[in-house]
Design an enzyme around this catalytic site. Structure first.
Site, short mmCIF file in Angstrom:
data_model
loop_
_atom_site.label_atom_id
_atom_site.label_comp_id
_atom_site.label_asym_id
_atom_site.label_seq_id
_atom_site.Cartn_x
_atom_site.Cartn_y
_atom_site.Cartn_z
N LYS A 47 83.02 69.19 39.11
CA LYS A 47 82.96 70.62 39.37
C LYS A 47 83.74 70.95 40.66
CE LYS A 47 78.54 71.19 36.95
NZ LYS A 47 77.15 71.73 37.06
N TYR B 297 79.51 77.15 28.90
CA TYR B 297 78.09 77.34 29.22
C TYR B 297 77.45 78.42 28.35
CZ TYR B 297 78.34 74.30 33.36
OH TYR B 297 78.46 73.22 34.21
N PHE C 98 70.67 82.72 36.30
CA PHE C 98 71.66 82.07 37.18
C PHE C 98 73.06 82.05 36.57
CE2 PHE C 98 69.54 78.66 34.75
CZ PHE C 98 70.63 78.02 34.16
N ARG D 107 74.67 60.80 31.07
CA ARG D 107 73.61 61.59 31.70
C ARG D 107 72.86 60.77 32.74
NH1 ARG D 107 73.57 67.17 31.04
NH2 ARG D 107 71.36 67.11 31.53
N THR E 40 69.36 67.62 36.35
CA THR E 40 70.02 68.89 36.65
C THR E 40 69.78 69.30 38.11
OG1 THR E 40 69.76 69.57 34.36
CG2 THR E 40 70.19 71.32 35.96
N ASN F 87 75.82 70.99 42.11
CA ASN F 87 75.43 69.63 41.71
C ASN F 87 76.59 68.75 41.23
OD1 ASN F 87 75.75 70.79 39.23
ND2 ASN F 87 73.64 70.52 38.54
N HIS G 56 79.38 67.51 35.75
CA HIS G 56 78.83 67.84 34.44
C HIS G 56 78.96 66.62 33.52
CE1 HIS G 56 78.27 69.88 30.55
NE2 HIS G 56 79.28 69.14 30.14
N GLU H 152 82.73 70.19 23.48
CA GLU H 152 83.30 70.34 24.82
C GLU H 152 84.67 69.67 24.92
OE1 GLU H 152 78.86 70.59 26.88
OE2 GLU H 152 80.11 68.84 27.30
#
Ligand code: UDP
Ligand code: MG
Length: 149
Positions: A9, A49, A57, A85, A91, A112, A115, A126
């Site tokens: 990110k 998203y 948010f 993950r 998260t 964070n 992704h 994706e």
């Protein structure tokens, strides 16, 4: 071979964490299949998203993701999605154990750093979204022989 979509990110790019993130996936034994620095459009991010559109948010999330370039990556491997993950952590960084990327490099859910796809189906969606020209597979004999049995 299962594939997963991983993205550094904007905060990770600005903080110089791209190499660290890539390194961890490589050293674990994932096979790098695609890698590109991108300046995503709002439309691309809203699609990525899309399932979170109704969340309070969501606007802040999209602004955060538009705050700078991202690094889009595809990794392959056995159980690549679930393993990805685990590499990334929870998260919320507060719940992420040290050793995970979020557990080692982030403090709040809105920054964070990384992704990773949450299911095989979303991973393929994706990958198609971020790499519309397709992602080629190739053989890595070292991984085949020395990472897997
Ligand atoms: N997010 C946020 N606040 C929240 C939940 C999520 O800002 O309360 C952001 C955060 O950057 C997260 C992203 O929205 O990584 C996508 O949320 P998701 O539930 O899909 O979490 P992830 O799959 O990234 O762990
Ligand atoms: Mg998610």
């Amino acid at each position: 071979m299962e594939r997963t979509y991983v993205m550094c990110k904007p905060d990770a790019v600005q903080r110089g964490l791209v190499g660290e993130i890539l390194k961890r996936f490589e050293q674990r034994g994932f096979q790098l299949l695609a890698l590109e620095l991108q300046h995503p459009t709002r439309e691309r991010l809203e699609e990525h998203y899309g399932d979170l559109k109704s969340k309070p948010f969501f606007p802040a999330l999209v602004e955060y993701m538009l705050s700078g370039p991202v690094v889009a990556m595809v990794f392959g491997g056995i159980n690549a999605v679930k393993m990805g993950r685990v590499m990334v952590g929870e998260t919320n960084p507060l719940a992420s154990t040290p050793g995970s990327l979020r557990g080692d490099f982030s403090m709040v859910v809105g920054r964070n750093i990384v992704h990773a796809s949450d299911a095989v189906e979303s991973a393929e969606k994706e990958i198609a979204l971020w790499f519309p020209n397709g992602v080629k597979n190739y053989t890595n004999p070292i991984i085949q022989q020395f990472v897997y049995e």
